[in-house]
Motif scaffolding. Structure first.
Motif, PDB file in Angstrom:
ATOM      1  N   GLY A 132       2.365   3.894   2.153  1.00 14.08           N
ATOM      2  CA  GLY A 132       3.039   2.637   1.836  1.00 14.08           C
ATOM      3  C   GLY A 132       4.075   2.764   0.734  1.00 14.08           C
TER       4      GLY A 132
ATOM      5  N   THR B 150       3.925  -3.395   5.154  1.00 14.01           N
ATOM      6  CA  THR B 150       3.001  -3.889   6.179  1.00 14.01           C
ATOM      7  C   THR B 150       3.505  -5.117   6.930  1.00 14.01           C
ATOM      8  OG1 THR B 150       1.800  -5.296   4.626  1.00 14.01           O
ATOM      9  CG2 THR B 150       1.013  -3.031   4.886  1.00 14.01           C
ATOM     10  N   GLU B 151       4.675  -5.641   6.552  1.00 17.51           N
ATOM     11  CA  GLU B 151       5.162  -6.827   7.254  1.00 17.51           C
ATOM     12  C   GLU B 151       6.663  -6.753   7.515  1.00 17.51           C
ATOM     13  OE1 GLU B 151       2.685 -10.738   6.560  1.00 17.51           O
ATOM     14  OE2 GLU B 151       3.471  -9.997   4.647  1.00 17.51           O
TER      15      GLU B 151
ATOM     16  N   ALA C  89      -1.303   0.675   2.245  1.00 21.10           N
ATOM     17  CA  ALA C  89      -0.815  -0.635   1.803  1.00 21.10           C
ATOM     18  C   ALA C  89      -1.456  -1.794   2.567  1.00 21.10           C
ATOM     19  CB  ALA C  89       0.704  -0.697   1.952  1.00 21.10           C
TER      20      ALA C  89
ATOM     21  N   LEU D  68       9.841  -6.590   5.400  1.00 19.06           N
ATOM     22  CA  LEU D  68       9.524  -7.315   4.169  1.00 19.06           C
ATOM     23  C   LEU D  68       8.730  -6.476   3.182  1.00 19.06           C
ATOM     24  CD1 LEU D  68       8.413 -10.569   6.034  1.00 19.06           C
ATOM     25  CD2 LEU D  68      10.624 -10.176   4.918  1.00 19.06           C
ATOM     26  N   SER D  69       7.942  -5.556   3.712  1.00 13.85           N
ATOM     27  CA  SER D  69       7.050  -4.733   2.892  1.00 13.85           C
ATOM     28  C   SER D  69       6.558  -3.600   3.778  1.00 13.85           C
ATOM     29  CB  SER D  69       5.869  -5.584   2.408  1.00 13.85           C
ATOM     30  OG  SER D  69       4.961  -5.800   3.481  1.00 13.85           O
TER      31      SER D  69
ATOM     32  N   TYR E 220       8.317   0.907  -0.385  1.00 16.44           N
ATOM     33  CA  TYR E 220       8.737  -0.176  -1.286  1.00 16.44           C
ATOM     34  C   TYR E 220       8.236   0.050  -2.712  1.00 16.44           C
ATOM     35  CZ  TYR E 220      10.802  -3.067   2.315  1.00 16.44           C
ATOM     36  OH  TYR E 220      11.631  -3.551   3.284  1.00 16.44           O
ATOM     37  N   ASP E 221       7.776   1.261  -3.014  1.00 11.58           N
ATOM     38  CA  ASP E 221       7.322   1.537  -4.379  1.00 11.58           C
ATOM     39  C   ASP E 221       8.506   1.366  -5.335  1.00 11.58           C
ATOM     40  OD1 ASP E 221       5.094   3.098  -6.109  1.00 11.58           O
ATOM     41  OD2 ASP E 221       7.111   3.751  -6.674  1.00 11.58           O
TER      42      ASP E 221
END
Lengths: 83, 462
Positions: B55, B36-37, B373, B33-34, B58-59
């Motif tokens: 992180g 971190t998730e 992130a 999802l990101s 997803y930039d």
């Protein structure tokens, strides 16, 4: 300094017993990985003790060829006495 | 089945893990999802084991660059750079990396693993010597085996042992090439690079530093440990990867050595593999741009790293010697590591299990990697899950251990007469974290009030 095969053998036995942290029956025919359950990195770590004691470096390809305690004694003696 | 008989012991271990339903070596994400998730088996999971240090996966600019490159240049290159030609993006990325490092030469490889294979196998020839740190990554060992040099290893992070090894080789012909890493991927410790450089100079050897885990993490501008240690001029070759702080895939080597480009037609892992696809090249080029122009990411990363490393240490876990984005808790044995990992995953936290022979000194590790992130509350949530699980498994004390920060009480609060260092330490820690109270800190706080009712007077307290 020359080391006899007997001296190198007892050095190898001592280092192996220290690495295993348990008493084991050892002979030239003892298989180091299959017989004693050491993984490849544990073998390389315990070989370092032998290298220090004899002031030699055993190349990784030579270590990879070592199957038994006797092979290791022979490799160490070869490198120690070879020059 | 006879062909695979040799894998019988490994197969037994793997199958027993599969039968538990939770095999740390066979995890599949339904969705990410990101940074971190993600989703595993239909559940939302906090990711704390993905090496996604900055992180950047997803930039939006990184993604836009990848999408545009795919539209303009296609999905893949379908060939090797030597046999089938380079794209402009490959050359541009090499120029940008060389510029970032202030070096004249750069070669890009299709993975970080191949960068070590390609560089180490080609640098040291038949009569040369590779001298590896004993805790080197598998790619360094494999690269050494791919070439024809003699390979020896020295004790991890031990300049004296390196010195001994080079002394033994002093009268042996051939070049000597030392290989170390910036941050070691299992315990997160760094190499004593200044001391290694002294040994290198003493014996006239060459030095390769693999900055896979330290690019974008260490150094004033994020170039890695060599920059942080101030010895870049003495490092002959820097190898690195795009798959950690740069959020893509691929590897590189930079150098100032004359004639470096001959490796393009001598290094087999460079020549005989397909080149990176346009999307990856464009994404990594943009990620490098972000790394260079957003130093705040590095600051955030190290804040998170210190918070998590200190947090685990405070709880009573045995952790690596220094705070870095790789934070490993040392487990008593593989079985406990699996049990810990499984409980964390059930509680919604993804980490890694690392076992011998991939780990140093036969250690079983529960390995985490933090990201810039991660929010503060995500880090604290992870800490509270570690605390719960560690107590359930009897690995840490039921009550909080005396934290390390107690040894360094600093502030002297007006209007209070602290009785001892413990009180000062607890109070300072509480003050520092009051802005973002967490479950873990609430437990600390209530424990402290129970133990020292007369001293639990902090700002805002009734």
């Amino acid at each position: 300094m020359q080391n006899s095969a007997e001296q190198i053998r007892s050095l190898v036995f001592d280092a192996l017993r220290a690495a295993l942290e348990r008493p084991v029956e050892l002979s030239d025919d003892t298989n180091i990985t299959e017989g004693l359950g050491l993984d490849s990195v544990a073998v390389m770590d315990f070989v370092m003790e032998i290298e220090d004691a004899l002031d030699i470096s055993i190349p990784l390809d030579r270590i990879a060829e070592v199957k038994t305690v006797g092979d290791l004694v022979a490799a160490a003696q070869d490198l120690k006495g070879g020059h | 089945m006879a062909l695979f008989d040799k894998y019988a012991p490994l197969m037994g271990q793997f199958e027993s893990l599969e039968s538990t339903g939770y095999n740390p070596f066979n995890v599949s994400f339904d969705r990410v999802l990101s940074p971190t998730e993600g989703m595993i088996a239909g559940r939302r999971i906090l990711l704390l084991g993905t090496n996604n240090y900055l992180g950047l996966t997803y930039d939006p600019d990184v993604i836009d660059a990848a999408v545009a490159a795919t539209r303009n240049l296609g999905a893949g290159t379908t060939g090797s750079r030597v046999a089938n030609g380079s794209y402009g993006g490959h050359r541009q990325l090499e120029r940008h990396l060389a510029d970032f490092y202030g070096r004249r030469h750069c070669m890009v490889f299709s993975t970080g693993y191949q960068a070590n294979l390609g560089i180490l196998s080609a640098l040291a020839g038949k009569d040369d010597h590779l001298i590896l740190d004993a805790d080197s990554h598998a790619s360094i060992y494999d690269g050494s085996r791919l070439g024809h040099a003699q390979v020896t290893r020295f004790r991890h992070n031990d300049p004296d042992d390196l010195d001994n090894r080079l002394r033994r080789l002093a009268d042996t012909p051939g070049d000597k090439v030392i290989v170390v890493e910036g941050i070691y991927s299992m315990l997160g410790d760094t190499a004593p690079l200044r001391e290694f450089v002294e040994v290198k100079r003493k014996w006239g050897a060459y030095l390769v530093v693999d900055e896979a885990h330290s690019l974008g993490v260490l150094g004033r501008t994020g170039r890695g440990l060599a920059e942080a240690a101030g010895v870049e001029d003495e490092v002959d070759f820097i190898v690195g990867t795009f798959s950690k702080s740069l959020g893509g895939i691929g590897g590189f080597c930079v150098s100032d050595m004359d004639g470096f480009d001959i490796l393009r037609v001598a290094s087999r892992p460079y020549m005989f593999t397909a080149s990176l696809p346009p999307a990856v090249v464009a994404a990594v080029t943009e990620a490098l741009n972000q790394l260079r122009h957003r130093p705040a990411l590095r600051q955030q990363l190290m804040d998170n790293a210190r918070r998590f490393h200190a947090g685990l240490g405070d709880l009573g876990f045995q952790v690596g010697p220094e705070a870095s984005p790789v934070v490993s808790a040392i487990m008593p044995d593989p079985k406990t590591a699996f049990a810990f990992w499984t409980r964390l995953l059930e509680a919604g936290l993804y980490t890694n299990v690392s076992l011998p022979p991939a780990t140093p000194k036969g250690l079983a590790l529960l390995r985490s990697s933090v990201s810039a992130a991660h929010s503060r509350s995500q880090i604290d949530h992870a800490l509270s899950l570690f605390a719960d699980t560690g107590r359930e498994l009897g690995l840490i004390p039921a009550e909080p251990a005396i934290p390390t920060w107690v040894k360094h009480p600093t502030a002297n609060l007006a209007g209070t007469e602290p009785q001892d260092a413990l009180a000062i330490g607890f109070r300072n820690q509480l003050l520092a974290r009051l802005a973002a109270p967490s479950k873990a800190m609430a437990k600390y706080y209530s424990a402290f009030r129970r133990q020292s009712p007369g001293r639990a007077r902090i700002v805002g307290d009734k």
